[in-house]
Scaffold this active site. Sequence first.
Site, PDB file in Angstrom:
ATOM      1  N   HIS A   1      -6.960  11.483  -4.895  1.00 35.05           N
ATOM      2  CA  HIS A   1      -5.687  12.164  -5.195  1.00 35.05           C
ATOM      3  C   HIS A   1      -5.686  12.696  -6.628  1.00 35.05           C
ATOM      4  O   HIS A   1      -5.200  13.791  -6.904  1.00 35.05           O
ATOM      5  CB  HIS A   1      -4.496  11.224  -4.983  1.00 35.05           C
ATOM      6  CG  HIS A   1      -4.464  10.637  -3.606  1.00 35.05           C
ATOM      7  ND1 HIS A   1      -3.652   9.607  -3.257  1.00 35.05           N
ATOM      8  CD2 HIS A   1      -5.165  10.972  -2.477  1.00 35.05           C
ATOM      9  CE1 HIS A   1      -3.845   9.310  -1.971  1.00 35.05           C
ATOM     10  NE2 HIS A   1      -4.762  10.126  -1.492  1.00 35.05           N
TER      11      HIS A   1
ATOM     12  N   GLU B   1      -6.739   6.777  -4.086  1.00 31.62           N
ATOM     13  CA  GLU B   1      -6.031   7.309  -5.264  1.00 31.62           C
ATOM     14  C   GLU B   1      -6.978   8.119  -6.141  1.00 31.62           C
ATOM     15  O   GLU B   1      -6.567   9.099  -6.773  1.00 31.62           O
ATOM     16  CB  GLU B   1      -5.366   6.200  -6.090  1.00 31.62           C
ATOM     17  CG  GLU B   1      -4.391   5.282  -5.359  1.00 31.62           C
ATOM     18  CD  GLU B   1      -3.255   5.979  -4.623  1.00 31.62           C
ATOM     19  OE1 GLU B   1      -3.154   7.212  -4.666  1.00 31.62           O
ATOM     20  OE2 GLU B   1      -2.458   5.275  -3.968  1.00 31.62           O
TER      21      GLU B   1
ATOM     22  N   ASP C   1       4.105   4.713  -3.718  1.00 30.11           N
ATOM     23  CA  ASP C   1       3.518   5.312  -2.518  1.00 30.11           C
ATOM     24  C   ASP C   1       4.582   5.909  -1.609  1.00 30.11           C
ATOM     25  O   ASP C   1       4.333   6.913  -0.943  1.00 30.11           O
ATOM     26  CB  ASP C   1       2.659   4.284  -1.771  1.00 30.11           C
ATOM     27  CG  ASP C   1       1.266   4.188  -2.398  1.00 30.11           C
ATOM     28  OD1 ASP C   1       0.565   5.207  -2.413  1.00 30.11           O
ATOM     29  OD2 ASP C   1       0.900   3.110  -2.880  1.00 30.11           O
TER      30      ASP C   1
ATOM     31  N   GLU D   1      -0.877   9.178 -10.293  1.00 33.78           N
ATOM     32  CA  GLU D   1      -2.133   8.831  -9.629  1.00 33.78           C
ATOM     33  C   GLU D   1      -3.157   8.244 -10.603  1.00 33.78           C
ATOM     34  O   GLU D   1      -4.011   7.454 -10.198  1.00 33.78           O
ATOM     35  CB  GLU D   1      -2.752  10.077  -8.969  1.00 33.78           C
ATOM     36  CG  GLU D   1      -1.911  10.701  -7.873  1.00 33.78           C
ATOM     37  CD  GLU D   1      -1.901   9.875  -6.597  1.00 33.78           C
ATOM     38  OE1 GLU D   1      -2.702   8.935  -6.476  1.00 33.78           O
ATOM     39  OE2 GLU D   1      -1.072  10.167  -5.720  1.00 33.78           O
TER      40      GLU D   1
ATOM     41  N   TYR E   1       1.018  -2.354   2.212  1.00 32.49           N
ATOM     42  CA  TYR E   1       1.826  -3.332   1.459  1.00 32.49           C
ATOM     43  C   TYR E   1       2.726  -4.106   2.414  1.00 32.49           C
ATOM     44  O   TYR E   1       2.939  -5.306   2.267  1.00 32.49           O
ATOM     45  CB  TYR E   1       2.683  -2.627   0.402  1.00 32.49           C
ATOM     46  CG  TYR E   1       1.897  -1.781  -0.579  1.00 32.49           C
ATOM     47  CD1 TYR E   1       0.774  -2.305  -1.220  1.00 32.49           C
ATOM     48  CD2 TYR E   1       2.259  -0.474  -0.852  1.00 32.49           C
ATOM     49  CE1 TYR E   1       0.048  -1.525  -2.112  1.00 32.49           C
ATOM     50  CE2 TYR E   1       1.533   0.310  -1.745  1.00 32.49           C
ATOM     51  CZ  TYR E   1       0.430  -0.216  -2.367  1.00 32.49           C
ATOM     52  OH  TYR E   1      -0.287   0.552  -3.230  1.00 32.49           O
TER      53      TYR E   1
ATOM     54  N   GLU F   1      -0.825   8.271   1.679  1.00 32.72           N
ATOM     55  CA  GLU F   1       0.245   7.547   0.974  1.00 32.72           C
ATOM     56  C   GLU F   1       1.079   6.735   1.966  1.00 32.72           C
ATOM     57  O   GLU F   1       1.533   5.634   1.648  1.00 32.72           O
ATOM     58  CB  GLU F   1       1.155   8.507   0.190  1.00 32.72           C
ATOM     59  CG  GLU F   1       0.461   9.450  -0.792  1.00 32.72           C
ATOM     60  CD  GLU F   1      -0.280   8.784  -1.948  1.00 32.72           C
ATOM     61  OE1 GLU F   1      -0.498   7.564  -1.915  1.00 32.72           O
ATOM     62  OE2 GLU F   1      -0.657   9.508  -2.881  1.00 32.72           O
TER      63      GLU F   1
HETATM   64 FE   LIG Z   1      -1.173   5.845  -2.644  1.00 33.24          FE
HETATM   65 FE   LIG Z   2      -1.952   8.703  -4.293  1.00 34.10          FE
END
Ligand SMILES: [Fe+2]
Ligand SMILES: [Fe+2]
Length: 347
Positions: free
Chosen positions: A224, A221, A90, A187, A127, A120
């Site tokens: 994406h 995601e 990311d 992705e 996280y 992102e």
């Molecule tokens: Fe991501």
């Molecule tokens: Fe992504």
Amino acid sequence: MSELVKKPLFNPEGDIEVTKRKMIGGNTTNLNDFNHMKYNWVSDWYRQAMNNFWVPEEINLSVDIKDYKMLPAAERRAYDKILSFLIFLDSIQTANLPNIGEYITANEVNLCLSIQTFQEAVHSQSYSYMLDTICEPQERNAVLYQWKEDRHLLERNEFIGNLYNAFQEEKSPEMLACTLIANYILEGIYFYSGFMFFYNLGRNRRMPGSVQEIRYINRDENTHLWLFRSILMELKKEEPWLFTAEKTEKYRSMIREGCEQEIRWGHYVIGDDIQGLNREMITDYIQYLGNLRCRGLELEPVYEGHEKEPESMSWVSQFSNANMIKTDFFEARSTAYAKSSALVDDL
Ligand SMILES: [Fe+2]
Ligand SMILES: [Fe+2]
């Protein structure tokens, strides 16, 4: 077109006519004109991406604090290593997407790339929030920079990092196409050993907050993947010379290499020591994903006999699709885009 031309910034002489708009090599004005779009899928994409807005801290991680301390050693090791890899992915996405955008001359597509870049950044931050909540600062740093000690992780990061760096060195249409394919692989394949591990934790009723964070990330995601597939398919129409049999074969081999790496990584971080998962399940699932991604780009499959989702892994899509907003990649449109930012939790 032998050289890739960087899009101009302030460009009053740019083309306004939609028919003249091109994915690369066009003459863009950079005006955010939401009423005149060449690529129809952009408005659906944009609406869905906006509806997906979410805030990592709104997910409660109090159960995860207790669960993390009690995780069996193999699961805790996998949790840390997988998180470390996801943080890297990311982060590099956040940094690299603007580089791609510099050479895309369809302003509406650049809008999508800007939203993706923002998402992102949110993923990296989620996280961070997870680690800050469940462990001490020292442990957190060890997870963040685990590639400094773990050569398997370093190797993985190097592969994607070098591909992206190559585009920094050589700005050619061919290299851009390879970077777009690398994005599509990232992705659509690289996140998946990680996602399946987290969803397996979910099946085992562990780390519910982390699982929920991952489900939100997975939802983003998916969009994406939809975006990069669409860019590649438009490019195929506009610049067919970038999709000759020889070049297409190269893209297929990149997808295969991406799968092989993901399988090796899955075996290394998950292996046969985690309840509910094993090497065979990882291999079958990633091979199936590789074929699915090939099909998405109208390429021949890379793994014969792995066209269907393995039955042993049907729970993965139950977790990732337990959501009223589903994305149909092959139709390149959303099947539902009700006004909602929350996952509908029917698990
Ligand atoms: Fe991501
Ligand atoms: Fe992504």
